[in-house]
Motif scaffolding. Sequence first.
Motif, PDB file in Angstrom:
ATOM      1  N   TYR A  98       0.853  -1.282  -0.040  1.00 52.89           N
ATOM      2  CA  TYR A  98       0.069  -0.158  -0.031  1.00 52.89           C
ATOM      3  C   TYR A  98       0.858   1.403   0.121  1.00 52.89           C
ATOM      4  CZ  TYR A  98      -3.730   3.307   1.423  1.00 52.89           C
ATOM      5  OH  TYR A  98      -4.665   4.118   1.586  1.00 52.89           O
ATOM      6  N   ASN A  99       0.800   2.142  -0.857  1.00 51.51           N
ATOM      7  CA  ASN A  99       1.355   3.462  -0.900  1.00 51.51           C
ATOM      8  C   ASN A  99       0.288   4.186  -1.790  1.00 51.51           C
ATOM      9  OD1 ASN A  99       2.082   3.408  -3.740  1.00 51.51           O
ATOM     10  ND2 ASN A  99       3.377   1.601  -2.906  1.00 51.51           N
ATOM     11  N   LEU A 100       0.720   5.535  -1.973  1.00 50.99           N
ATOM     12  CA  LEU A 100      -0.371   6.684  -2.643  1.00 50.99           C
ATOM     13  C   LEU A 100      -0.522   6.323  -4.062  1.00 50.99           C
ATOM     14  CD1 LEU A 100       1.818   8.906  -4.380  1.00 50.99           C
ATOM     15  CD2 LEU A 100       2.116   9.225  -2.035  1.00 50.99           C
TER      16      LEU A 100
ATOM     17  N   SER B 137       3.323  -2.440   3.499  1.00 49.31           N
ATOM     18  CA  SER B 137       4.762  -2.620   2.886  1.00 49.31           C
ATOM     19  C   SER B 137       4.734  -2.107   1.562  1.00 49.31           C
ATOM     20  CB  SER B 137       4.960  -4.254   2.791  1.00 49.31           C
ATOM     21  OG  SER B 137       4.021  -4.878   2.060  1.00 49.31           O
ATOM     22  N   GLN B 138       6.005  -1.883   1.185  1.00 49.18           N
ATOM     23  CA  GLN B 138       6.118  -1.378  -0.260  1.00 49.18           C
ATOM     24  C   GLN B 138       5.692   0.156  -0.186  1.00 49.18           C
ATOM     25  OE1 GLN B 138       4.427  -3.515  -3.588  1.00 49.18           O
ATOM     26  NE2 GLN B 138       5.029  -5.401  -2.660  1.00 49.18           N
ATOM     27  N   ALA B 139       5.987   0.889   0.730  1.00 52.52           N
ATOM     28  CA  ALA B 139       5.667   1.945   1.195  1.00 52.52           C
ATOM     29  C   ALA B 139       6.020   3.274   0.149  1.00 52.52           C
ATOM     30  CB  ALA B 139       6.169   2.649   2.611  1.00 52.52           C
ATOM     31  N   LEU B 140       7.194   2.838  -0.249  1.00 52.33           N
ATOM     32  CA  LEU B 140       7.803   3.660  -1.775  1.00 52.33           C
ATOM     33  C   LEU B 140       8.073   3.146  -3.006  1.00 52.33           C
ATOM     34  CD1 LEU B 140      11.255   4.676   0.532  1.00 52.33           C
ATOM     35  CD2 LEU B 140       8.959   6.056   0.330  1.00 52.33           C
TER      36      LEU B 140
ATOM     37  N   ALA C 298      10.053  11.212   2.787  1.00 50.59           N
ATOM     38  CA  ALA C 298       9.609  11.517   3.950  1.00 50.59           C
ATOM     39  C   ALA C 298       8.023  11.856   3.666  1.00 50.59           C
ATOM     40  CB  ALA C 298      10.139  12.726   4.432  1.00 50.59           C
ATOM     41  N   VAL C 299       7.731  12.670   2.691  1.00 53.32           N
ATOM     42  CA  VAL C 299       6.197  13.033   2.136  1.00 53.32           C
ATOM     43  C   VAL C 299       5.454  11.619   1.897  1.00 53.32           C
ATOM     44  CG1 VAL C 299       4.772  14.282   0.548  1.00 53.32           C
ATOM     45  CG2 VAL C 299       7.188  15.355   1.248  1.00 53.32           C
ATOM     46  N   ALA C 300       6.316  10.760   1.192  1.00 58.20           N
ATOM     47  CA  ALA C 300       5.593   9.688   0.817  1.00 58.20           C
ATOM     48  C   ALA C 300       5.105   8.841   2.219  1.00 58.20           C
ATOM     49  CB  ALA C 300       6.304   8.623   0.119  1.00 58.20           C
ATOM     50  N   VAL C 301       6.027   8.796   3.053  1.00 53.55           N
ATOM     51  CA  VAL C 301       5.866   8.058   4.498  1.00 53.55           C
ATOM     52  C   VAL C 301       4.880   8.895   5.212  1.00 53.55           C
ATOM     53  CG1 VAL C 301       6.793   7.611   6.690  1.00 53.55           C
ATOM     54  CG2 VAL C 301       8.020   7.186   4.698  1.00 53.55           C
ATOM     55  N   ALA C 302       4.979  10.134   5.073  1.00 47.99           N
ATOM     56  CA  ALA C 302       3.840  11.123   5.870  1.00 47.99           C
ATOM     57  C   ALA C 302       2.490  10.849   5.270  1.00 47.99           C
ATOM     58  CB  ALA C 302       4.141  12.605   5.707  1.00 47.99           C
ATOM     59  N   TRP C 303       2.230  10.775   4.139  1.00 49.14           N
ATOM     60  CA  TRP C 303       0.848  10.368   3.252  1.00 49.14           C
ATOM     61  C   TRP C 303       0.486   9.097   4.049  1.00 49.14           C
ATOM     62  CZ3 TRP C 303      -1.228   6.474   0.455  1.00 49.14           C
ATOM     63  CH2 TRP C 303      -2.539   6.708   0.138  1.00 49.14           C
ATOM     64  N   LEU C 304       1.256   8.085   4.085  1.00 46.89           N
ATOM     65  CA  LEU C 304       0.881   6.858   4.775  1.00 46.89           C
ATOM     66  C   LEU C 304      -0.040   6.973   6.183  1.00 46.89           C
ATOM     67  CD1 LEU C 304       3.301   4.202   3.221  1.00 46.89           C
ATOM     68  CD2 LEU C 304       0.721   4.264   3.011  1.00 46.89           C
ATOM     69  N   LEU C 305       1.048   7.815   6.883  1.00 43.24           N
ATOM     70  CA  LEU C 305       0.663   7.986   8.175  1.00 43.24           C
ATOM     71  C   LEU C 305      -0.509   8.871   8.472  1.00 43.24           C
ATOM     72  CD1 LEU C 305       4.182   8.464   9.909  1.00 43.24           C
ATOM     73  CD2 LEU C 305       2.718   6.394  10.231  1.00 43.24           C
ATOM     74  N   ALA C 306      -0.759   9.740   7.425  1.00 46.31           N
ATOM     75  CA  ALA C 306      -2.034  10.715   7.398  1.00 46.31           C
ATOM     76  C   ALA C 306      -3.253   9.629   7.456  1.00 46.31           C
ATOM     77  CB  ALA C 306      -1.884  11.620   6.437  1.00 46.31           C
ATOM     78  N   GLN C 307      -3.242   8.619   6.681  1.00 49.84           N
ATOM     79  CA  GLN C 307      -4.198   7.486   6.564  1.00 49.84           C
ATOM     80  C   GLN C 307      -4.640   6.962   8.056  1.00 49.84           C
ATOM     81  OE1 GLN C 307      -5.468   7.885   3.308  1.00 49.84           O
ATOM     82  NE2 GLN C 307      -3.705   9.038   3.214  1.00 49.84           N
TER      83      GLN C 307
ATOM     84  N   ALA D 299      -5.058  16.935  -0.787  1.00 48.17           N
ATOM     85  CA  ALA D 299      -5.518  17.192  -2.043  1.00 48.17           C
ATOM     86  C   ALA D 299      -4.689  17.236  -3.149  1.00 48.17           C
ATOM     87  CB  ALA D 299      -6.542  18.529  -1.940  1.00 48.17           C
ATOM     88  N   ASP D 300      -3.855  18.031  -3.270  1.00 53.85           N
ATOM     89  CA  ASP D 300      -2.989  17.989  -4.243  1.00 53.85           C
ATOM     90  C   ASP D 300      -2.469  16.630  -4.807  1.00 53.85           C
ATOM     91  OD1 ASP D 300      -2.855  20.560  -4.730  1.00 53.85           O
ATOM     92  OD2 ASP D 300      -0.910  21.168  -3.337  1.00 53.85           O
ATOM     93  N   ILE D 301      -1.995  15.670  -3.721  1.00 49.76           N
ATOM     94  CA  ILE D 301      -1.753  14.385  -4.166  1.00 49.76           C
ATOM     95  C   ILE D 301      -3.023  13.577  -4.621  1.00 49.76           C
ATOM     96  CG2 ILE D 301      -0.863  12.296  -2.754  1.00 49.76           C
ATOM     97  CD1 ILE D 301       0.820  13.883  -0.801  1.00 49.76           C
TER      98      ILE D 301
END
Length: 333
Positions: free
Chosen positions: A203-205, A229-232, A284-293, A326-328
């Motif tokens: 799972y990732n964006l 897993s596969q966060a990036l 770090a932004v990709a990780v932050a997106w996951l933690l925002a879920q 929203a941008d993402i």
Amino acid sequence: MTQVAPGTAPAVHPSSPIPVHGPPVGSQVRVALGETGMRIFPLILGGAEFGWTIDLAASHAVLDAYRQRGGNAVHTADGYSSGRSEHIIGRWLASRGIRDDIVLTVRIGGHPDNPGLGSVNLVRSVEASLRRLGTDRIDVLYLDAATDGTTAIEDTLATAEWLVDSGKVRALAASGYTAMQLVEARILSSAGYPRLTALDVPYNLLHRSDFDGDLRLIAGAQGLAVTPSQALEHGFLTGAHRDRTGLSATVRGSQLAARMNRRGTRVLKALDRITDELSVPTAAVAVAWLLAQRIVTAPIVNASLPGHVDQLAQGVGVKLGRSHLADIARAVE
């Protein structure tokens, strides 16, 4: 140049970093790992690169960097480099004397010597992992259903119950389970079988189809700790690879190339804008997106250099605003 007298310490330059004493700041950052009773740093270091792309010394440097930033949860699998990842992590735990400080999670079912989740192979897999890791217990055992399409869940959980009762495993988790299999497992737990407490899913964006939908609803309803897993997305979301130039003819190269399309380019541009605004790495932004879920407890991330750990750990402290999310979302569509 000023000479330093023998036996005296050199003068510290006024612009030198202030030395930090005591435990890392990150050691105070902990989240509950579902119903396991354990609390972990909200970023789990995966061992997929250990013994594959980096050797023992380089792997230990990555592990040390993670711990120095407050990390306390390490994930591996019996199938990573045919068990070499477990051996490397076991050597690290023993040499640092920190086994009790680390939450150790292991996914089993993928080792060629003991494939699947049948009763005999399940016990053999755990015993083999314990030997390679040099420990007497696995804190969280991920049962990889993707490696076994024939063994009944009831049989797997019955064997896992013995592993828990014997103290070899503290808690159970799921990997590769469908929504209906999770429902079946929860029904069995009401009949006395051990409960699954966490879920590992890719799972990732950019990769959301395996989780969004019924699986996400069931995981939320059951209160599972989701550790994606596969966060990036195999390294693509670090932003380090923008075109096919220089990509090797390997599995990793093919995975990266598959994301080098219009959608992938849009996503990287959106991440670039956020990176520039917040002054943090793209990873770090990709990780932050996951933690925002809200359903995500802690992503599982892999690193091959200590510097990669620095970049990823910054994602724990990044709080994305509504406009960022929203941008993402627009870029992903």
